[in-house]
Enzyme design. Structure first.
Site, PDB file in Angstrom:
ATOM      1  N   GLY A 147      12.715  -3.479   3.207  1.00 49.13           N
ATOM      2  CA  GLY A 147      12.025  -4.498   3.382  1.00 49.13           C
ATOM      3  C   GLY A 147      11.651  -4.798   4.691  1.00 49.13           C
ATOM      4  N   GLY A 153      11.179   1.697   3.202  1.00 53.86           N
ATOM      5  CA  GLY A 153       9.922   2.494   2.761  1.00 53.86           C
ATOM      6  C   GLY A 153       8.860   2.227   3.728  1.00 53.86           C
ATOM      7  CE1 TYR A 188       1.808  -6.613  -2.887  1.00 55.20           C
ATOM      8  CE2 TYR A 188       0.928  -4.763  -1.864  1.00 55.20           C
ATOM      9  CZ  TYR A 188       1.517  -5.390  -2.777  1.00 55.20           C
ATOM     10  OH  TYR A 188       2.270  -4.377  -3.494  1.00 55.20           O
ATOM     11  CB  CYS A 212     -18.215  -1.894 -11.551  1.00 57.36           C
ATOM     12  SG  CYS A 212     -19.662  -1.934 -11.939  1.00 57.36           S
ATOM     13  CD  GLU A 213     -13.119  -4.815 -11.663  1.00 56.44           C
ATOM     14  OE1 GLU A 213     -12.905  -6.108 -11.241  1.00 56.44           O
ATOM     15  OE2 GLU A 213     -12.839  -4.266 -12.829  1.00 56.44           O
ATOM     16  CE1 TYR A 247       5.952   0.225  -1.811  1.00 56.73           C
ATOM     17  CE2 TYR A 247       5.799  -0.334   0.122  1.00 56.73           C
ATOM     18  CZ  TYR A 247       6.320  -0.093  -0.633  1.00 56.73           C
ATOM     19  OH  TYR A 247       7.949  -0.382  -0.675  1.00 56.73           O
TER      20      TYR A 247
HETATM   21  C1  LIG Z   1      10.235  -1.425  -2.874  1.00 58.32           C
HETATM   22  C2  LIG Z   1      11.765  -1.267  -2.357  1.00 58.32           C
HETATM   23  C3  LIG Z   1      12.316  -1.006  -1.433  1.00 58.32           C
HETATM   24  C4  LIG Z   1      11.506  -0.557  -0.129  1.00 58.32           C
HETATM   25  O1  LIG Z   1      10.838  -1.398   0.556  1.00 58.32           O
HETATM   26  P1  LIG Z   1      10.077  -1.563   1.820  1.00 58.32           P
HETATM   27  O2  LIG Z   1       9.574  -2.791   1.937  1.00 58.32           O
HETATM   28  O3  LIG Z   1       8.801  -0.439   1.730  1.00 58.32           O
HETATM   29  O4  LIG Z   1      11.018  -1.174   3.013  1.00 58.32           O
HETATM   30  C5  LIG Z   1      13.661  -0.863  -1.322  1.00 58.32           C
HETATM   31  N1  LIG Z   1      14.319  -1.089  -2.367  1.00 58.32           N
HETATM   32  C6  LIG Z   1      13.994  -1.777  -3.498  1.00 58.32           C
HETATM   33  C7  LIG Z   1      14.994  -1.963  -4.458  1.00 58.32           C
HETATM   34  C8  LIG Z   1      12.438  -1.671  -3.693  1.00 58.32           C
HETATM   35  O5  LIG Z   1      12.249  -2.208  -4.796  1.00 58.32           O
END
Ligand SMILES: *Cc1c(COP(=O)(O)O)cnc(C)c1O
Length: 422
Positions: A239, A278, A319, A346-347, A375
């Site tokens: 996150g 991520g 988002y 087409c959106e 993403y």
């Molecule tokens: C999507 C997700 C992550 C990664 O989130 P990031 O914001 O990309 O770091 C980690 N753990 C879980 C369970 C997720 O669903």
């Protein structure tokens, strides 16, 4: 810090000019920098130096097998959310004992595949799932390791679509329900309790929500340990945000310090920390390379129409997110223009940038959508029967196509006209 820089008037990824990639591979194409990925992974990993930890890369942020392979070489584990991602992680050579399986709705066959692979643990999100895991493990005559995903009810202060740690979200179990489930799971012969888990959202730009969530979850871990629940790890999820525009998220080092500080009162509990980053690893390590098709002046707005669309990069439409735009070849004296940069689909939701001030491109000019490594491709689709983009991984002055551009023949490969329609 990333490796997308101008040399003279040409935008490079490491030692490779992006216009060279466009000439050889075409557009739209995702381009990733190996050096940036490595730097981000290592900086993140080093933020946890001094405490036992495993960095499990969140596969859904960027699932390309070459990217996963690079992570495996640097010692990463994997955080997966489907049977498909399990398959990818294993094909990339991930150590199953460093794979955690998150997901709010695992199917029976996915649980079975996880058990067969011998993953580190399932991050369980509902009471029914524990029962199903017990049943599948019994049938396979094995024991399944689990963590329960706890919803610590903290506000991640991020976009509502990527906030996951509030009571109203579908993820995890409330603290009290989790406590009850741990007690129940203690009595299940084919379940081994391994850890406790949380993940409160994505693109967080403050450390406080992480600190609060971890302190709450660690508090529950202590209570459970006192009751004899044999927890060995605490999974703090992912996150951590990145700068897309003017955000100033904490650095991985600051984040690491906040985590270590939140855990200080719980020292001696002997818990390995698992983190699931991520975006922070891959987001700024990738761009989307696209070519300008047309300029069009509407009555109220200018439009720059490019050959990438929201099927390639969904984030702006989904988002309302911002991606910086850079011309791949800077032209001296080019006028500026305020325009929506849109794809051919087409959106009306098919935009990549809105009301953006740009150097005025000419048809044929290449542009780079920055910070598209997370993403980006992984959320892309075939809407409008658009083959998905190619993916390229740059390493120094070399580059490799790590995913070929799809062909329309491939898109139709699994479709059939039944005999009675022939
Ligand atoms: C999507 C997700 C992550 C990664 O989130 P990031 O914001 O990309 O770091 C980690 N753990 C879980 C369970 C997720 O669903």
């Amino acid at each position: 810090m990333n490796h997308f820089e101008y040399q003279g008037d040409r935008l490079f990824c490491e030692g490779v000019a992006l216009d060279d990639i466009a000439a050889k591979v075409g557009t739209p194409t995702y381009v990733y920098s190996h050096a940036t990925l490595e730097r981000h992974f290592r900086v993140f990993d080093e933020a946890f130096t001094g405490i036992p930890h495993i960095v499990c890369f969140s596969v859904k942020a960027n699932s390309n097998i070459a990217v996963l392979r690079a992570m495996v070489k640097w010692g990463a584990g994997m955080d997966i959310v489907s049977g498909g991602e399990l398959y990818r992680a294993l094909r990339a050579g991930a150590d199953p004992q460093k794979i955690v399986f998150s997901c709010v709705g695992k199917r029976e066959d996915e649980i079975e595949a996880g058990l067969r692979a011998g993953i580190l643990c399932f991050n369980v999100e509902s009471p029914g799932e524990i029962e199903l895991i017990e049943k599948v493990a019994a049938r396979m005559n094995t024991r399944a390791a689990i963590s329960i995903r706890v919803n610590p009810d903290v506000d991640a202060e991020t976009h509502p679509y990527i906030s996951t740690g509030l009571k109203k979200n579908k993820f995890g179990l409330p603290m009290d329900a989790a406590r009850a489930e741990y007690r129940k799971a203690m009595g299940m012969p084919h379940i081994v309790i391994r850890g406790i888990d949380c993940h409160i959202g994505s693109q967080l730009t403050k450390t406080m929500p992480f600190h609060d969530a971890i302190a709450r979850v660690a508090g529950l871990a202590r209570e459970l340990k006192e009751e004899g629940v044999p927890l060995t790890h605490l999974d703090i999820g992912g996150g951590l945000g990145i700068p897309y525009k003017e955000e100033e998220p904490p650095s991985p080092a600051e984040y690491g310090r906040a985590v270590i500080e939140a855990l200080a009162p719980f020292r001696g509990m002997d818990l390995t920390v698992i983190c699931e980053p991520g975006r922070v690893i891959v987001g700024n390590a990738g761009i989307l390379l696209t070519r300008t098709l047309y300029l069009k002046q509407g009555e109220a707005k200018n439009f720059v129409i490019v050959d990438a669309a929201f099927n390639d990069l969904l984030r702006p439409a989904f988002y309302d997110s911002y991606h910086g735009i850079k011309p791949v070849l800077r032209r001296a004296g080019a006028a500026t223009l305020t325009a929506d940069v849109v794809g051919p689909i087409c959106e009306s939701g098919d935009f990549l940038a809105r009301d953006r001030e740009l150097r005025r491109p000419e048809p044929g000019d290449l542009m780079a959508f920055m910070s598209a490594g997370a993403y980006g491709f992984s959320m892309s689709s075939n809407y409008n029967t658009r083959p998905r983009a190619a993916e390229v991984l740059v390493h120094g002055d070399q580059f490799s196509v790590v995913r070929e551009r799809e062909t329309v023949e491939e898109l139709l490969e699994n479709e059939h006209i039944p005999d009675w329609l022939k």
